[in-house]
Design a protein around this motif. Structure first.
Motif, mmCIF file in Angstrom:
data_model
loop_
_atom_site.group_PDB
_atom_site.id
_atom_site.type_symbol
_atom_site.label_atom_id
_atom_site.label_comp_id
_atom_site.label_asym_id
_atom_site.label_seq_id
_atom_site.Cartn_x
_atom_site.Cartn_y
_atom_site.Cartn_z
ATOM 1 N N MET A 66 14.098 -0.586 9.274
ATOM 2 C CA MET A 66 14.364 -1.206 8.176
ATOM 3 C C MET A 66 13.612 -0.509 6.764
ATOM 4 S SD MET A 66 14.665 -5.305 7.941
ATOM 5 C CE MET A 66 15.385 -6.178 6.230
ATOM 6 N N LEU A 67 14.348 -0.377 5.663
ATOM 7 C CA LEU A 67 13.732 0.235 4.611
ATOM 8 C C LEU A 67 13.464 -0.543 3.417
ATOM 9 C CD1 LEU A 67 16.081 3.521 5.007
ATOM 10 C CD2 LEU A 67 13.689 3.068 6.178
ATOM 11 N N THR A 68 12.783 -0.041 2.479
ATOM 12 C CA THR A 68 12.351 -0.908 1.351
ATOM 13 C C THR A 68 12.950 -0.164 -0.149
ATOM 14 O OG1 THR A 68 10.443 0.699 0.880
ATOM 15 C CG2 THR A 68 10.208 -1.242 2.250
ATOM 16 N N VAL A 69 13.229 -1.101 -0.958
ATOM 17 C CA VAL A 69 13.647 -0.588 -2.152
ATOM 18 C C VAL A 69 12.374 -0.984 -3.136
ATOM 19 C CG1 VAL A 69 14.642 -2.999 -2.808
ATOM 20 C CG2 VAL A 69 15.472 -0.940 -4.041
ATOM 21 N N ALA A 70 12.067 -0.134 -4.237
ATOM 22 C CA ALA A 70 10.976 -0.218 -5.261
ATOM 23 C C ALA A 70 11.486 -1.562 -6.221
ATOM 24 C CB ALA A 70 10.816 0.826 -5.981
ATOM 25 N N VAL A 71 10.286 -2.261 -6.488
ATOM 26 C CA VAL A 71 10.339 -3.249 -7.310
ATOM 27 C C VAL A 71 9.114 -3.076 -8.587
ATOM 28 C CG1 VAL A 71 11.409 -4.768 -6.118
ATOM 29 C CG2 VAL A 71 9.003 -4.992 -6.091
ATOM 30 N N ASP A 72 9.177 -3.558 -9.661
ATOM 31 C CA ASP A 72 8.254 -3.393 -10.601
ATOM 32 C C ASP A 72 7.192 -4.493 -10.840
ATOM 33 O OD1 ASP A 72 9.382 -1.014 -11.538
ATOM 34 O OD2 ASP A 72 10.760 -2.047 -12.899
ATOM 35 N N SER A 73 7.589 -5.633 -10.023
ATOM 36 C CA SER A 73 6.417 -6.675 -10.102
ATOM 37 C C SER A 73 5.575 -6.967 -8.749
ATOM 38 C CB SER A 73 7.220 -8.015 -10.611
ATOM 39 O OG SER A 73 6.406 -9.221 -10.700
ATOM 40 N N PRO A 74 4.473 -7.309 -9.063
ATOM 41 C CA PRO A 74 3.672 -7.708 -7.715
ATOM 42 C C PRO A 74 3.868 -9.156 -7.220
ATOM 43 C CG PRO A 74 2.124 -7.481 -9.532
ATOM 44 C CD PRO A 74 3.715 -7.189 -9.927
ATOM 45 N N ALA A 75 4.878 -9.803 -8.249
ATOM 46 C CA ALA A 75 4.861 -11.350 -7.796
ATOM 47 C C ALA A 75 5.567 -11.325 -6.649
ATOM 48 C CB ALA A 75 5.542 -11.718 -8.887
ATOM 49 N N LEU A 76 4.820 -12.425 -5.788
ATOM 50 C CA LEU A 76 5.635 -12.918 -4.544
ATOM 51 C C LEU A 76 6.474 -13.645 -4.571
ATOM 52 C CD1 LEU A 76 5.663 -12.443 -1.341
ATOM 53 C CD2 LEU A 76 3.496 -14.240 -1.246
ATOM 54 N N PRO A 77 7.815 -13.497 -4.422
ATOM 55 C CA PRO A 77 8.996 -14.642 -4.473
ATOM 56 C C PRO A 77 8.662 -15.650 -3.367
ATOM 57 C CG PRO A 77 9.838 -12.279 -4.385
ATOM 58 C CD PRO A 77 8.495 -12.111 -3.912
ATOM 59 N N ALA A 78 9.270 -17.083 -3.763
ATOM 60 C CA ALA A 78 9.296 -17.854 -2.699
ATOM 61 C C ALA A 78 10.211 -17.471 -1.556
ATOM 62 C CB ALA A 78 9.880 -19.262 -3.285
ATOM 63 N N GLY A 79 9.738 -17.899 -0.583
ATOM 64 C CA GLY A 79 10.717 -17.676 0.841
ATOM 65 C C GLY A 79 10.500 -16.269 1.291
ATOM 66 N N TRP A 80 9.343 -15.440 0.761
ATOM 67 C CA TRP A 80 9.169 -14.117 1.203
ATOM 68 C C TRP A 80 7.516 -14.211 1.828
ATOM 69 C CZ3 TRP A 80 12.374 -9.331 0.126
ATOM 70 C CH2 TRP A 80 13.602 -10.102 -0.534
ATOM 71 N N THR A 81 7.333 -13.199 2.402
ATOM 72 C CA THR A 81 5.988 -12.777 2.594
ATOM 73 C C THR A 81 5.390 -11.458 2.236
ATOM 74 O OG1 THR A 81 4.505 -12.786 4.701
ATOM 75 C CG2 THR A 81 6.477 -11.536 4.926
ATOM 76 N N ALA A 82 4.336 -11.230 2.071
ATOM 77 C CA ALA A 82 3.583 -9.899 1.514
ATOM 78 C C ALA A 82 2.870 -9.272 2.579
ATOM 79 C CB ALA A 82 3.035 -10.113 0.100
ATOM 80 N N GLU A 83 2.836 -8.136 2.593
ATOM 81 C CA GLU A 83 1.965 -7.197 3.475
ATOM 82 C C GLU A 83 1.369 -5.978 2.720
ATOM 83 O OE1 GLU A 83 4.768 -7.956 7.584
ATOM 84 O OE2 GLU A 83 4.303 -5.874 6.521
ATOM 85 N N PRO A 84 0.184 -5.669 3.041
ATOM 86 C CA PRO A 84 -0.369 -4.605 2.143
ATOM 87 C C PRO A 84 0.745 -3.026 2.616
ATOM 88 C CG PRO A 84 -2.106 -5.597 3.561
ATOM 89 C CD PRO A 84 -0.877 -6.003 4.017
ATOM 90 N N LYS A 85 0.650 -2.274 1.673
ATOM 91 C CA LYS A 85 1.470 -1.031 1.783
ATOM 92 C C LYS A 85 0.365 -0.020 2.106
ATOM 93 C CE LYS A 85 5.170 1.983 -0.086
ATOM 94 N NZ LYS A 85 4.541 3.222 0.459
ATOM 95 N N TRP A 86 0.363 0.651 3.229
ATOM 96 C CA TRP A 86 -0.521 1.680 3.574
ATOM 97 C C TRP A 86 0.010 3.005 3.248
ATOM 98 C CZ3 TRP A 86 -4.486 -1.040 5.218
ATOM 99 C CH2 TRP A 86 -4.412 -2.386 5.896
ATOM 100 N N ASP A 87 -0.945 3.749 3.071
ATOM 101 C CA ASP A 87 -0.830 5.286 2.799
ATOM 102 C C ASP A 87 -1.001 5.959 4.144
ATOM 103 O OD1 ASP A 87 -0.154 7.706 1.621
ATOM 104 O OD2 ASP A 87 -2.301 7.961 0.767
ATOM 105 N N GLY A 88 0.250 6.001 4.737
ATOM 106 C CA GLY A 88 0.212 6.740 6.004
ATOM 107 C C GLY A 88 1.622 7.065 6.428
ATOM 108 N N PHE A 89 1.966 7.215 7.716
ATOM 109 C CA PHE A 89 3.200 7.877 8.228
ATOM 110 C C PHE A 89 3.984 6.496 8.865
ATOM 111 C CE2 PHE A 89 2.079 12.297 9.601
ATOM 112 C CZ PHE A 89 2.674 12.718 8.290
ATOM 113 N N ARG A 90 5.147 6.247 8.521
ATOM 114 C CA ARG A 90 5.801 5.104 9.164
ATOM 115 C C ARG A 90 5.861 5.422 10.512
ATOM 116 N NH1 ARG A 90 9.888 1.602 7.395
ATOM 117 N NH2 ARG A 90 10.739 0.168 9.076
#
Length: 327
Positions: A9-33
């Motif tokens: 499953m992949l990601t799409v970039a967004v410009d805001s760090p605001a966490l929407p309702a109904g979503w969860t947040a995780e740190p984005k690591w600088d590594g290899f998926r």
């Protein structure tokens, strides 16, 4: 019975760090998926996002998977290496090239951790479960089996304040945040969201691709404490507006150039050499950068041009190696 890991499953970039309702947040690591599978046969597969088998390069992860994980388990996560209190992406690159005894030695020198953020197989396919259920099962897997380093559970939160607090980890190489909808199954689509921390800073233009009259990208540098202009990164494609403005102020080198005879790669993962035009290093450009750095302190991702700083002299640009990503 055999089974295969799903497409990631992949990601799409967004410009805001605001966490929407109904979503969860995780740190984005600088590594290899990486996805990890442990089959009932004892076979372990550590697979990159592109499908490359990385198992042989990370023997410590394979050994931990065999020792700690139940059979028929499939995970999704990020391979990371820590060095001097910071994520060291370049060490991962070096690890990937090692096999056999070389991989074992590299594991001792630069041990990797596997930060797990999703469960895709648990005795059967669980990709149809919503994220919230998969996350609960993943936490139970870590608790029930006493999983420990180098296997690490990625933090997850539905609290916006906690998520924003994670952005303070950029000094350690955290890139930003990932957002995942609580009720969404695991599918090979760009449904997850990612927010990458960016700050603006300045650098000196040392060369361009294209031509002086029609520059396409710029190659940027900063002076070190010895007064030498060091290459620090390349820009994304210039807008027409910035390209025209730079064409009016860029000039050929007056005499020798500190980068004379240098070659520049077109980017990580390719050996293609850029065709560049050197310029007099007198023009300062303000750029937006993220936190990813290589071992020398260069920007690992292309930076976004913001504006020409005609009000700044090159002596006012931060020195090469200075940290300009604190927020």
């Amino acid at each position: 019975m055999t089974w295969s890991l799903p497409e990631p499953m992949l990601t799409v970039a967004v410009d805001s760090p605001a966490l929407p309702a109904g979503w969860t947040a995780e740190p984005k690591w600088d590594g290899f998926r990486a996805q990890l599978a442990v089959h009932a046969s004892g076979r372990v597969l550590l697979r990159s996002r592109q499908g490359t088998d990385m198992t042989g390069s990370f023997p410590e992860i394979r050994e931990a998977a065999l020792a700690q994980l139940p059979a028929d388990t499939g995970l999704d996560g990020e391979l990371v290496v820590w060095e001097s209190g910071r994520l060291a992406f370049e060490r991962l690159q070096q690890r990937l090239a090692r096999r056999g005894t070389g991989a074992v030695e590299a594991a001792r020198q630069w041990p990797a951790h596997y930060v797990v953020f999703d469960l895709v197989h648990a005795g059967g396919d669980v990709t149809g479960w919503p994220y919230q259920r998969r996350r609960a099962a993943l936490e139970a897997l870590f608790a029930d089996h006493g999983l420990e380093a180098p296997l690490t559970l990625c933090p997850s939160t539905t609290d916006p304040a906690t998520a924003r607090g994670w952005l303070e980890w950029t000094a350690a190489g955290l890139e930003g945040l990932c957002f995942k909808r609580l009720d969404e199954p695991y599918r090979p689509t760009r449904s997850w969201r990612k927010y990458k921390v960016r700050v603006t800073t300045e650098a000196v233009i040392g060369a361009v691709t294209g031509s002086l009259t029609a520059p396409r990208t710029v190659l940027l540098g900063r002076y070190d404490i010895a007064g030498r202009l060091q290459y620090t990164g390349r820009s994304t494609t210039l807008s027409q507006h910035i390209g025209r403005a730079l064409a009016a102020v860029l000039t050929p080198p007056m005499g020798g150039h500190p980068w004379q005879g240098w070659t520049f790669s077109s980017g990580w993962g390719t050996q293609r050499t850029l065709d560049v035009v050197l310029v007099e290093p007198k023009v300062v450009l303000e750029v937006a950068v993220d936190v990813a750095r290589d071992s020398a302190g260069r920007w690992r991702h292309p930076v976004r041009p913001h504006r020409i700083r005609t009000d700044l002299d090159v002596a006012q640009v931060p020195l090469f190696g200075e940290d300009d990503t604190s927020i």
